[in-house]
Design a protein around this motif. Sequence first.
Motif, PDB file in Angstrom:
ATOM      1  N   SER A   6       0.826  -1.198   0.000  1.00 10.40           N
ATOM      2  CA  SER A   6       0.000   0.000   0.000  1.00 10.40           C
ATOM      3  C   SER A   6       0.869   1.260   0.000  1.00 10.40           C
ATOM      4  CB  SER A   6      -0.904  -0.009   1.230  1.00 10.40           C
ATOM      5  OG  SER A   6      -1.688   1.161   1.287  1.00 10.40           O
ATOM      6  N   GLN A   7       0.528   2.197  -0.856  1.00  8.39           N
ATOM      7  CA  GLN A   7       1.151   3.523  -0.956  1.00  8.39           C
ATOM      8  C   GLN A   7       2.550   3.528  -1.570  1.00  8.39           C
ATOM      9  OE1 GLN A   7      -0.529   6.409  -0.326  1.00  8.39           O
ATOM     10  NE2 GLN A   7      -2.302   5.123   0.101  1.00  8.39           N
ATOM     11  N   THR A   8       3.098   2.372  -1.977  1.00  9.00           N
ATOM     12  CA  THR A   8       4.475   2.364  -2.477  1.00  9.00           C
ATOM     13  C   THR A   8       4.616   3.065  -3.829  1.00  9.00           C
ATOM     14  OG1 THR A   8       4.165   0.169  -3.443  1.00  9.00           O
ATOM     15  CG2 THR A   8       5.153   0.278  -1.239  1.00  9.00           C
ATOM     16  N   THR A   9       3.563   3.081  -4.621  1.00 12.39           N
ATOM     17  CA  THR A   9       3.624   3.767  -5.919  1.00 12.39           C
ATOM     18  C   THR A   9       2.483   4.780  -6.046  1.00 12.39           C
ATOM     19  OG1 THR A   9       2.337   2.002  -6.974  1.00 12.39           O
ATOM     20  CG2 THR A   9       4.751   1.822  -7.070  1.00 12.39           C
ATOM     21  N   ALA A  10       1.979   5.252  -4.921  1.00 11.82           N
ATOM     22  CA  ALA A  10       0.850   6.188  -4.926  1.00 11.82           C
ATOM     23  C   ALA A  10       1.298   7.583  -5.358  1.00 11.82           C
ATOM     24  CB  ALA A  10       0.209   6.239  -3.548  1.00 11.82           C
ATOM     25  N   PHE A  11       0.349   8.315  -5.915  1.00 13.93           N
ATOM     26  CA  PHE A  11       0.593   9.685  -6.361  1.00 13.93           C
ATOM     27  C   PHE A  11      -0.679  10.494  -6.186  1.00 13.93           C
ATOM     28  CE2 PHE A  11      -0.610   6.924  -9.835  1.00 13.93           C
ATOM     29  CZ  PHE A  11      -1.644   7.607 -10.469  1.00 13.93           C
ATOM     30  N   ASP A  12      -0.548  11.809  -6.106  1.00 12.72           N
ATOM     31  CA  ASP A  12      -1.697  12.705  -6.005  1.00 12.72           C
ATOM     32  C   ASP A  12      -2.074  13.169  -7.406  1.00 12.72           C
ATOM     33  OD1 ASP A  12      -1.809  12.548  -3.218  1.00 12.72           O
ATOM     34  OD2 ASP A  12      -0.280  14.103  -3.016  1.00 12.72           O
ATOM     35  N   TYR A  13      -3.399  13.210  -7.671  1.00  9.12           N
ATOM     36  CA  TYR A  13      -3.854  13.506  -9.029  1.00  9.12           C
ATOM     37  C   TYR A  13      -5.162  14.281  -8.996  1.00  9.12           C
ATOM     38  CZ  TYR A  13      -4.531  12.656 -14.006  1.00  9.12           C
ATOM     39  OH  TYR A  13      -4.678  12.809 -15.361  1.00  9.12           O
ATOM     40  N   ASP A  14      -5.289  15.225  -9.920  1.00  9.51           N
ATOM     41  CA  ASP A  14      -6.515  16.017 -10.077  1.00  9.51           C
ATOM     42  C   ASP A  14      -7.414  15.295 -11.075  1.00  9.51           C
ATOM     43  OD1 ASP A  14      -8.496  17.917 -10.324  1.00  9.51           O
ATOM     44  OD2 ASP A  14      -7.243  19.384 -11.346  1.00  9.51           O
ATOM     45  N   LEU A  15      -8.447  14.654 -10.575  1.00  8.12           N
ATOM     46  CA  LEU A  15      -9.372  13.891 -11.408  1.00  8.12           C
ATOM     47  C   LEU A  15     -10.480  14.786 -11.962  1.00  8.12           C
ATOM     48  CD1 LEU A  15      -9.817  10.778  -9.134  1.00  8.12           C
ATOM     49  CD2 LEU A  15      -8.941  10.733 -11.471  1.00  8.12           C
ATOM     50  N   HIS A  16     -10.603  14.918 -13.224  1.00 10.62           N
ATOM     51  CA  HIS A  16     -11.763  15.529 -13.888  1.00 10.62           C
ATOM     52  C   HIS A  16     -12.208  16.839 -13.252  1.00 10.62           C
ATOM     53  CE1 HIS A  16     -11.880  11.696 -15.916  1.00 10.62           C
ATOM     54  NE2 HIS A  16     -11.984  11.090 -14.761  1.00 10.62           N
ATOM     55  N   GLY A  17     -11.263  17.641 -12.783  1.00  4.47           N
ATOM     56  CA  GLY A  17     -11.606  18.935 -12.197  1.00  4.47           C
ATOM     57  C   GLY A  17     -12.270  18.823 -10.841  1.00  4.47           C
ATOM     58  N   GLY A  18     -11.979  17.750 -10.112  1.00  2.00           N
ATOM     59  CA  GLY A  18     -12.566  17.547  -8.782  1.00  2.00           C
ATOM     60  C   GLY A  18     -12.154  18.631  -7.808  1.00  2.00           C
ATOM     61  N   THR A  19     -12.655  18.506  -6.581  1.00  2.00           N
ATOM     62  CA  THR A  19     -12.440  19.574  -5.603  1.00  2.00           C
ATOM     63  C   THR A  19     -11.090  19.512  -4.902  1.00  2.00           C
ATOM     64  OG1 THR A  19     -13.545  18.244  -3.921  1.00  2.00           O
ATOM     65  CG2 THR A  19     -14.901  19.818  -5.138  1.00  2.00           C
ATOM     66  N   ASP A  20     -10.487  18.346  -4.821  1.00  2.00           N
ATOM     67  CA  ASP A  20      -9.193  18.177  -4.160  1.00  2.00           C
ATOM     68  C   ASP A  20      -8.386  17.153  -4.941  1.00  2.00           C
ATOM     69  OD1 ASP A  20      -9.243  19.714  -1.575  1.00  2.00           O
ATOM     70  OD2 ASP A  20     -11.046  18.498  -1.286  1.00  2.00           O
ATOM     71  N   LEU A  21      -7.116  17.091  -4.659  1.00  2.00           N
ATOM     72  CA  LEU A  21      -6.311  16.019  -5.243  1.00  2.00           C
ATOM     73  C   LEU A  21      -6.738  14.681  -4.648  1.00  2.00           C
ATOM     74  CD1 LEU A  21      -2.738  17.589  -5.220  1.00  2.00           C
ATOM     75  CD2 LEU A  21      -4.315  17.371  -7.145  1.00  2.00           C
ATOM     76  N   THR A  22      -6.721  13.651  -5.470  1.00  2.00           N
ATOM     77  CA  THR A  22      -7.039  12.295  -5.047  1.00  2.00           C
ATOM     78  C   THR A  22      -5.742  11.510  -4.986  1.00  2.00           C
ATOM     79  OG1 THR A  22      -9.225  12.400  -6.060  1.00  2.00           O
ATOM     80  CG2 THR A  22      -8.330  10.206  -5.643  1.00  2.00           C
ATOM     81  N   ARG A  23      -5.555  10.768  -3.912  1.00  2.00           N
ATOM     82  CA  ARG A  23      -4.379   9.898  -3.782  1.00  2.00           C
ATOM     83  C   ARG A  23      -4.700   8.609  -4.525  1.00  2.00           C
ATOM     84  NH1 ARG A  23       0.809  10.671  -2.730  1.00  2.00           N
ATOM     85  NH2 ARG A  23       1.767   8.949  -1.637  1.00  2.00           N
TER      86      ARG A  23
END
Length: 138
Positions: A6-23
């Motif tokens: 878990s979390q070893t290759t995780a990244f933060d990403y802005d999905l489809h103009g969402g309200t916050d970054l998604t991990r």
Amino acid sequence: MMIERSQTTAFDYDLHGGTDLTRIQWHFFDRSRLPVAVQTWELPPGGAEGMHAHPHEDPLEELYLVVDGSAVMRVDGQTFEMGPGDAVLAPVGSEHDVRNPGETTLKLVVVWGRPAPADWSHYGTAKAARRAVDRREG
């Protein structure tokens, strides 16, 4: 490597103009031969993916499965409140969005890919699933 922690290759990403970054962690990216993407998403409290659709020119179907927390999913004007173990399918072309209305992180498994026919009928679990669906619909 046959295990991915878990979390070893995780990244933060802005999905489809969402309200916050998604991990996001894309499980076994470039290593799995399955014809789908399998990802874990973590949305912070109040976070949302952003309303979007995958058009028929680039057909993607998405399955959202809540692992922890609570979610509100909108698909083509319908709203679904979800908790752990609940899943929603967003078919090709559907307008959809998921958001976290809770006070803790929402954790989802999201599986997406191009729809194609598959014959699972010779597997025991497929036979049991067919019986369960028939009982529910009967």
